[in-house]
Write an enzyme that holds these catalytic residues in place. Structure first.
Site, mmCIF file in Angstrom:
data_model
loop_
_atom_site.group_PDB
_atom_site.id
_atom_site.type_symbol
_atom_site.label_atom_id
_atom_site.label_comp_id
_atom_site.label_asym_id
_atom_site.label_seq_id
_atom_site.Cartn_x
_atom_site.Cartn_y
_atom_site.Cartn_z
ATOM 1 N N GLU A 105 0.871 -1.166 0.000
ATOM 2 C CA GLU A 105 0.000 0.000 0.000
ATOM 3 C C GLU A 105 0.913 1.223 0.000
ATOM 4 O O GLU A 105 1.803 1.331 0.857
ATOM 5 C CB GLU A 105 -0.882 0.004 1.247
ATOM 6 N N ARG A 135 5.423 -13.198 9.339
ATOM 7 C CA ARG A 135 6.091 -11.950 9.019
ATOM 8 C C ARG A 135 7.410 -11.841 9.770
ATOM 9 O O ARG A 135 7.650 -12.542 10.747
ATOM 10 C CB ARG A 135 5.192 -10.762 9.322
ATOM 11 N N LYS A 172 4.303 0.907 9.403
ATOM 12 C CA LYS A 172 4.449 2.182 8.701
ATOM 13 C C LYS A 172 3.812 3.317 9.498
ATOM 14 O O LYS A 172 4.294 4.443 9.455
ATOM 15 C CB LYS A 172 3.804 2.072 7.318
HETATM 16 P P1 ATP Z 1 2.926 -2.387 8.085
HETATM 17 O O1 ATP Z 1 1.967 -3.166 8.937
HETATM 18 O O2 ATP Z 1 4.333 -2.528 8.480
HETATM 19 O O3 ATP Z 1 2.532 -0.987 7.915
HETATM 20 P P2 ATP Z 1 1.646 -3.529 5.851
HETATM 21 O O4 ATP Z 1 1.479 -4.985 5.935
HETATM 22 O O5 ATP Z 1 0.484 -2.669 6.116
HETATM 23 O O6 ATP Z 1 2.901 -3.103 6.695
HETATM 24 P P3 ATP Z 1 1.683 -3.448 3.034
HETATM 25 O O7 ATP Z 1 2.085 -2.308 2.189
HETATM 26 O O8 ATP Z 1 0.249 -3.820 3.066
HETATM 27 O O9 ATP Z 1 2.214 -3.102 4.454
HETATM 28 O O10 ATP Z 1 2.576 -4.719 2.747
HETATM 29 C C1 ATP Z 1 2.964 -5.177 1.493
HETATM 30 C C2 ATP Z 1 3.408 -6.582 1.605
HETATM 31 O O11 ATP Z 1 4.502 -6.684 2.507
HETATM 32 C C3 ATP Z 1 2.323 -7.467 2.156
HETATM 33 O O12 ATP Z 1 2.230 -8.611 1.349
HETATM 34 C C4 ATP Z 1 2.756 -7.809 3.536
HETATM 35 O O13 ATP Z 1 2.327 -9.076 3.909
HETATM 36 C C5 ATP Z 1 4.266 -7.717 3.435
HETATM 37 N N1 ATP Z 1 4.854 -7.366 4.731
HETATM 38 C C6 ATP Z 1 4.614 -6.275 5.472
HETATM 39 N N2 ATP Z 1 5.293 -6.324 6.634
HETATM 40 C C7 ATP Z 1 5.988 -7.485 6.621
HETATM 41 C C8 ATP Z 1 6.886 -8.131 7.537
HETATM 42 N N3 ATP Z 1 7.192 -7.582 8.707
HETATM 43 N N4 ATP Z 1 7.412 -9.311 7.171
HETATM 44 C C9 ATP Z 1 7.119 -9.870 6.000
HETATM 45 N N5 ATP Z 1 6.289 -9.335 5.101
HETATM 46 C C10 ATP Z 1 5.723 -8.155 5.389
HETATM 47 MG MG MG Z 2 -1.320 -3.506 4.893
#
Ligand code: ATP
Ligand code: MG
Length: 574
Positions: free
Chosen positions: A41, A274, A284
């Protein structure tokens, strides 16, 4: 790995995802095709957790030669910006990966998703709810007690169609109405209890601008986006496992309503744990808080766990890929020690970074028997780990700087550095003997006097005389002044975001940045190599650690960031 091995698909299959995909291929699914996606995102910069997901998704895409889509999941216009889109593309490329064709956007599918929502309404599977978010939440029930039906659940299809169209046409305010799926308010899976599909957001979208004022929920968009793109394997983090039945339900209804879609392959979702790192926050939302409150210099502050921060800190893409590999892929959540990441960059830079001389806390040494004005050029190898990196010359002069901490008056015998009456070797130069010191009125040492032994030049006969200590040094007249920024961990607590009654910012390390301005580097450091493929210049400062030139550095005023010390100092301290 040999080229043939790669071509014959003989790479080591290091994780369970390979096994799952292999099973699908053996069963002849998707005509032997594998297409993965990375779906960020664009509401912030990517962090090291995303790096793991990138390595995994692009790694699988490359391995099975099917590739990977970069898809921006841009369903929330209030939080998303083109700055983030650009940074994400830059970070993925820097990590060494490329996507299939152009990047794609969930917003590309807004019309299709809207049409599918209309199909669901027509099939009696979705309804417009006039209740507020709080009212809807209050009816949700708990995992052990069923929820209640909304009073609007049994609206006629005509009324739902009419209201949904009017939602789209902008007749209602934010939050006034939502579209919900009609599933099961008693389902043990809370995500199946009539989840939201669309909400009203009057806001400018970074791509569709003001075309839409209703936006699909992530859950209504994600599975369908995978389906539209023909993604064969959708690799998700574990929290999406409970959403999987909902994704399947949406697609089942859509395909039932539009049977020609039956021919198209269905995506398989596989979840993994994760990445969690100690001493780090990784959401984020929290990283944005650090940026907005100016606790750090920006998203790319070298203390941030963002990919851009790690890059500015001096991390190499290779070290991050090796790290992602080492942490592996698991089905169970665990916490990785941040020292593993530091270990990976040390290993990489040890092999590839040239060694140069810099003194970051100088004290002047006068070599009294070395002629004034004379310069002797000493040869210094650029990297003992790799002879092919060649050598350069260092100017040895009567006045040099050494580190203040390399001298101790009345030192104990275990202190293998300089004290009055003792001998040490100046690396790549001579053995010197300390004869005396000068102090100012505060007792601070202002000058150290030494004599050198001309028969002990490094690399020459006689140079094998043993002394206990070897120091680095630079010439006073020939060295260049630099600024050095030394970073420590941003948080002092292992799990800064894991405390119920405390804010993660309470655990900030007040000493995470130390800026030193009276630092000196050898004049020819740029001749040592040090320019990496990504254009960043990285060095080992002998005995001090690994450093890289900062983006704000200029030729007149070099600024170095310390990437990592030579040894893990935390494992001893804490
Ligand atoms: P955050 O919770 O850190 O803000 P998010 O999951 O909302 O991250 P996205 O932009 O939706 O961020 O994530 C893009 C991809 O990265 C998704 O497929 C998510 O599963 C993966 N991702 C995010 N954080 C991690 C992590 N800590 N380890 C592995 N994969 C991750
Ligand atoms: Mg997300």
């Amino acid at each position: 790995m040999s080229k043939e091995a790669i071509e014959n698909n003989e790479l080591p299959k290091t994780n369970f995802l390979h096994q799952e995909i292999d099973k699908d291929l053996q069963q002849g699914k998707n005509n032997g095709k594998v297409l993965t996606r990375f779906p960020p995102e664009p509401n912030g910069y990517l962090h090291i957790g995303h790096a793991k997901s990138i390595c995994l998704n692009f790694g699988l895409g490359n391995f099975y030669k099917g590739g990977t889509n970069l898809r921006f999941d841009d369903t929330n216009p209030t939080k998303e910006e083109t700055e983030y889109v650009d940074s994400i593309m830059e970070d993925v490329k820097w990590l060494g990966f490329d996507w299939v064709g152009e990047p794609v956007y969930t917003s590309d599918y807004f019309q299709q998703l809207y049409d599918w929502a209309v199909l669901l309404i027509k099939a009696g599977k979705a309804y417009v709810d006039d209740q507020s978010a709080d009212e809807i939440a209050a009816q949700k029930g708990t995992p052990t007690t069923p929820g209640q039906h909304s009073p609007y659940r049994d609206r006629s299809i005509e009324e739902n169609l009419n209201l949904f169209e009017r939602m789209k046409n902008g007749e209602f305010k934010n939050g006034e109405r939502v579209l919900r799926a009609k599933i099961d308010m008693a389902s043990p899976n809370m995500h199946m209890r009539d989840p939201l599909m669309y909400r009203i957001i009057h806001a400018h979208h970074h791509r569709t601008e003001n075309e839409w004022c209703i936006y699909p929920m992530y859950d209504f968009a994600h599975g369908q986006s995978d389906f539209i793109e023909g993604i064969t394997h959708s690799i998700c983090t574990l929290e999406f496992e409970v959403h999987r039945p909902l994704y399947n339900w949406f697609l089942d209804q859509i395909i039932e309503a539009d049977p020609k879609l039956k021919e198209l392959p269905r995506t398989r979702q596989i979840e993994f744990a994760r990445l969690n790192l100690n001493y780090t926050v990784m959401s984020k939302r929290r990283l944005l808080e650090l940026v907005e409150n100016k606790i750090v210099e920006g998203w790319d502050d070298p203390r941030m766990p963002t990919i851009s921060g790690l890059r500015r800190r001096g991390y190499t893409p290779e070290s991050i890929r090796v790290f992602a590999d080492k942490v592996g892929v698991a089905r169970r959540e665990n916490i990785i020690d941040v020292s593993l990441l530091e270990h990976c960059i040390r290993e990489d830079l040890n092999k590839r970074a040239p060694r140069v001389y810099a003194v970051i806390d100088p004290v002047k040494v006068v070599i009294t028997n070395f002629p004034e004005g004379e310069v002797e050029w000493m040869e210094a190898g650029n990297n003992p780990e790799d002879e092919s990196m060649g050598s350069r010359t260092l100017p040895f002069t009567r006045e040099i700087y050494i580190e203040r901490e390399d001298f101790m008056e009345g030192a104990p015998s275990k202190f293998f550095r300089m004290d009055v009456g003792r001998e040490v070797r100046l690396k790549n130069a001579y053995i010197v003997k300390c004869e005396g010191i000068t102090k100012d009125e505060n007792g601070e040492i202002t000058e150290i006097q030494c004599t050198y032994d001309p028969d002990t030049k490094s690399g020459m006969e006689g140079s094998n005389r043993k002394v206990k200590g070897t120091l680095h040094w630079v010439s006073v007249d020939h060295s260049k002044q630099i600024t050095v920024k030394q970073y420590d961990r941003l948080f002092m607590d292992e799990a800064p975001a894991g405390h119920k009654d405390k804010d993660f910012k309470d655990f900030l390390n007040p000493d995470s940045l130390q800026q030193l301005n009276n630092c000196w580097i050898e004049p020819n450091f740029m001749d040592a190599g040090g320019e990496f493929e990504d254009g960043i210049k990285r060095f080992q400062f002998q005995r001090l650690g690994y450093f890289c030139l900062d983006k704000n550095s200029t030729e007149d005023h070099p600024i170095f960031n310390r990437t990592v010390s030579l040894k893990d100092s935390w494992s001893k301290q804490k």
